[in-house]
Motif scaffolding. Structure first.
Motif, short mmCIF file in Angstrom:
data_model
loop_
_atom_site.label_atom_id
_atom_site.label_comp_id
_atom_site.label_asym_id
_atom_site.label_seq_id
_atom_site.Cartn_x
_atom_site.Cartn_y
_atom_site.Cartn_z
N ILE A 4 -9.54 4.05 -4.24
CA ILE A 4 -9.96 3.57 -2.92
C ILE A 4 -8.90 2.64 -2.32
O ILE A 4 -8.59 2.72 -1.13
CB ILE A 4 -11.33 2.85 -3.02
CG1 ILE A 4 -12.41 3.86 -3.42
CG2 ILE A 4 -11.70 2.20 -1.69
CD1 ILE A 4 -13.79 3.26 -3.59
N ILE A 5 -8.32 1.78 -3.17
CA ILE A 5 -7.26 0.88 -2.70
C ILE A 5 -6.08 1.70 -2.17
O ILE A 5 -5.50 1.40 -1.13
CB ILE A 5 -6.80 -0.05 -3.84
CG1 ILE A 5 -7.94 -0.99 -4.23
CG2 ILE A 5 -5.57 -0.84 -3.43
CD1 ILE A 5 -7.63 -1.88 -5.41
N ALA A 6 -5.74 2.78 -2.88
CA ALA A 6 -4.63 3.63 -2.46
C ALA A 6 -4.93 4.32 -1.13
O ALA A 6 -4.06 4.43 -0.25
CB ALA A 6 -4.35 4.68 -3.53
N ILE A 7 -6.18 4.76 -0.96
CA ILE A 7 -6.57 5.43 0.28
C ILE A 7 -6.50 4.47 1.46
O ILE A 7 -5.93 4.79 2.52
CB ILE A 7 -8.00 6.02 0.15
CG1 ILE A 7 -8.01 7.18 -0.86
CG2 ILE A 7 -8.52 6.51 1.50
CD1 ILE A 7 -9.39 7.68 -1.21
N LEU A 8 -7.07 3.27 1.29
CA LEU A 8 -7.08 2.30 2.37
C LEU A 8 -5.68 1.75 2.66
O LEU A 8 -5.35 1.41 3.80
CB LEU A 8 -8.04 1.15 2.04
CG LEU A 8 -9.52 1.54 1.87
CD1 LEU A 8 -10.36 0.32 1.50
CD2 LEU A 8 -10.07 2.19 3.13
N SER A 9 -4.84 1.66 1.60
CA SER A 9 -3.48 1.16 1.78
C SER A 9 -2.61 2.14 2.57
O SER A 9 -1.57 1.76 3.13
CB SER A 9 -2.83 0.88 0.43
OG SER A 9 -3.55 -0.12 -0.27
N SER A 10 -3.02 3.41 2.59
CA SER A 10 -2.23 4.42 3.31
C SER A 10 -2.44 4.36 4.82
O SER A 10 -1.87 5.16 5.55
CB SER A 10 -2.58 5.81 2.79
OG SER A 10 -3.92 6.15 3.13
N GLY A 11 -3.31 3.44 5.26
CA GLY A 11 -3.54 3.29 6.70
C GLY A 11 -4.87 3.85 7.16
O GLY A 11 -5.21 3.76 8.34
N ILE A 12 -5.65 4.43 6.26
CA ILE A 12 -6.97 4.96 6.61
C ILE A 12 -7.96 3.80 6.69
O ILE A 12 -8.04 2.98 5.77
CB ILE A 12 -7.43 6.00 5.57
CG1 ILE A 12 -6.52 7.22 5.61
CG2 ILE A 12 -8.88 6.41 5.83
CD1 ILE A 12 -6.84 8.26 4.57
N SER A 13 -8.71 3.71 7.79
CA SER A 13 -9.69 2.64 7.95
C SER A 13 -10.90 2.91 7.06
O SER A 13 -11.14 4.04 6.62
CB SER A 13 -10.14 2.54 9.40
OG SER A 13 -10.86 3.71 9.79
N PHE A 14 -11.68 1.84 6.84
CA PHE A 14 -12.88 2.00 6.01
C PHE A 14 -13.88 2.93 6.68
O PHE A 14 -14.57 3.71 6.02
CB PHE A 14 -13.51 0.62 5.75
CG PHE A 14 -14.50 0.63 4.62
CD1 PHE A 14 -14.09 0.40 3.31
CD2 PHE A 14 -15.85 0.88 4.85
CE1 PHE A 14 -15.01 0.42 2.26
CE2 PHE A 14 -16.76 0.90 3.81
CZ PHE A 14 -16.34 0.67 2.50
N THR A 15 -13.96 2.85 8.01
CA THR A 15 -14.87 3.73 8.75
C THR A 15 -14.46 5.20 8.57
O THR A 15 -15.32 6.07 8.37
CB THR A 15 -14.87 3.38 10.24
OG1 THR A 15 -15.25 2.01 10.40
CG2 THR A 15 -15.85 4.26 11.01
N ARG A 16 -13.15 5.46 8.63
CA ARG A 16 -12.65 6.83 8.41
C ARG A 16 -12.89 7.26 6.97
O ARG A 16 -13.19 8.43 6.71
CB ARG A 16 -11.15 6.86 8.74
CG ARG A 16 -10.48 8.21 8.47
CD ARG A 16 -11.06 9.31 9.32
NE ARG A 16 -10.45 10.59 9.05
CZ ARG A 16 -10.77 11.38 8.02
NH1 ARG A 16 -11.75 11.00 7.19
NH2 ARG A 16 -10.15 12.52 7.85
N PHE A 17 -12.79 6.32 6.04
CA PHE A 17 -13.04 6.60 4.63
C PHE A 17 -14.49 7.05 4.40
O PHE A 17 -14.77 7.85 3.51
CB PHE A 17 -12.73 5.34 3.81
CG PHE A 17 -13.20 5.39 2.38
CD1 PHE A 17 -12.61 6.22 1.45
CD2 PHE A 17 -14.25 4.58 1.96
CE1 PHE A 17 -13.04 6.26 0.13
CE2 PHE A 17 -14.70 4.61 0.65
CZ PHE A 17 -14.08 5.45 -0.27
#
Length: 361
Positions: A87-100
């Motif tokens: 999850i940290i890697a996904i959010l660090s790539s610029g994807i917002s939590f809402t998009r997640f």
């Protein structure tokens, strides 16, 4: 279009939920068999009927417990994503939590639609088979349950009342039947029978141990017969216990039945409405519980996955507790059924928004 990450999370969402169901189904069947095997052997229940009973058993309880299974499965696989720092890697790539959250919402939509269709059409039939089997072969299973589903007393017109002590859906037979016809405040006649059975081919009722007492000004007239065929102005479902009949009607049949009961001035409308409104509220809870589960388990905790599961189990059972409490209040008090049924979703919806904002921060 779904991205690779969306497909990955959605696949985990649906797969974990399916596996969770498949793991608990055999456990539930084993527990039920261990409790009921003696009565099944005593009553010499055919294997085919037992097999059909457990098909209905699985559908009935899967629908009943689906919010808990969904909630725990989302917490389980989301906690694994968090522990593996995915999850940290996904959010660090610029994807917002809402998009997640998008694949979770898509997964909740799929599960909700499936639950809605099941609740409208499949679950009522499974509920009828499940309860009919228990009445037919497992009568001794809990006296309290039998008390709640017997002694049906119903007004079928302005001056006619019927009563039966219990009803068997498999044989379409009711026992200790009486029909009382009044003229003003005075009893005009009373029909009694040891049992009454619906003859589906001839569209009539067959009364066994029939007696009719007509009240006269000076003396009463008595009529009796070992068997008598009669045509009454009530339907077979009028002999069925209140909650039982509501749970066994498909969506459109239930809507028609409620409308008919309104015109009769039935005092059980709230019970029927609770069953109707839950067909909508339970699928909506999939979205609320999914958001709560993601918000609770998307961050690494000191206690790891065990802490997330502990919090998840506590919240899941709190949701079920609220759902049951307000369902009973709607049936037994003056609280409007629509409000009572939706209060758990509203309360946990507010909680979901609060936890989601905290998770975003």
């Amino acid at each position: 279009m779904l991205s690779i990450i969306d497909k990955y999370i959605l696949k985990r969402y649906l797969a974990t939920f399916s596996v969770m169901l498949l793991l608990f189904i055999p456990i539930g069947i084993v527990i039920d068999v261990s409790e009921k095997i003696n009565r099944m052997l005593e009553n010499k229940v055919p294997f085919g009927k037992i097999a059909l009973y457990y098909v209905d058993f699985v559908i009935y309880f899967a629908n009943l417990l689906f919010p808990i299974f969904l909630f725990l499965s989302v917490i389980w696989f989301t906690s694994k994503l968090a522990n593996n720092t995915e999850i940290i890697a996904i959010l660090s790539s610029g994807i917002s939590f809402t998009r997640f959250l998008r694949p979770y919402i898509i997964g909740a939509t799929i599960v909700s639609l499936f639950s809605l269709i099941m609740g409208f059409f499949l679950v009522p039939k499974a509920s009828e088979g499940f309860k009919s089997f228990r009445y037919m072969y497992l009568i001794g299973n809990g006296r309290e349950e039998m008390r709640d589903n017997t002694d049906v007393y119903r007004q079928i017109s302005d001056d006619e009342f019927i009563y039966v002590s219990n009803f068997n859906t498999l044989s379409q037979t009711a026992f200790n039947f009486t029909l009382e016809k009044f003229k003003g405040d005075q009893l005009e006649y009373k029909i009694s029978a040891n049992r009454i059975r619906w003859n589906a081919q001839q569209k009539v009722y067959e009364l066994y141990g029939y007696t009719k007492r007509t009240v006269g000004p000076l003396d009463d007239q008595l009529e009796s017969a070992e068997k008598k065929t009669m045509d009454f102005n009530f339907e077979l479902e009028d002999l069925t216990p209140t909650i039982y009949i509501a749970e066994t009607l498909t969506f459109f049949d239930l809507v028609d039945f409620i409308e008919k009961e309104r015109k009769r001035g039935s005092g059980n409308i709230n019970t029927y409405l609770v069953v109707l409104y839950k067909k909508y509220s339970i699928p909506v809870s999939a979205f609320i519980l999914t958001i709560i589960a993601v918000a609770v388990s998307s961050m690494k905790r000191r206690g790891g996955m065990g802490m997330n599961l502990a919090v998840g189990i506590l919240l899941a059972f709190a949701f079920v507790f609220f759902d049951k409490i307000f369902g009973v209040l709607a049936e037994k008090s003056s609280m409007p059924p629509l409000i009572a049924v939706w209060i758990p979703n509203v309360v946990f919806g507010i909680l979901a928004i609060y936890l989601l904002r905290r998770a975003k921060r």
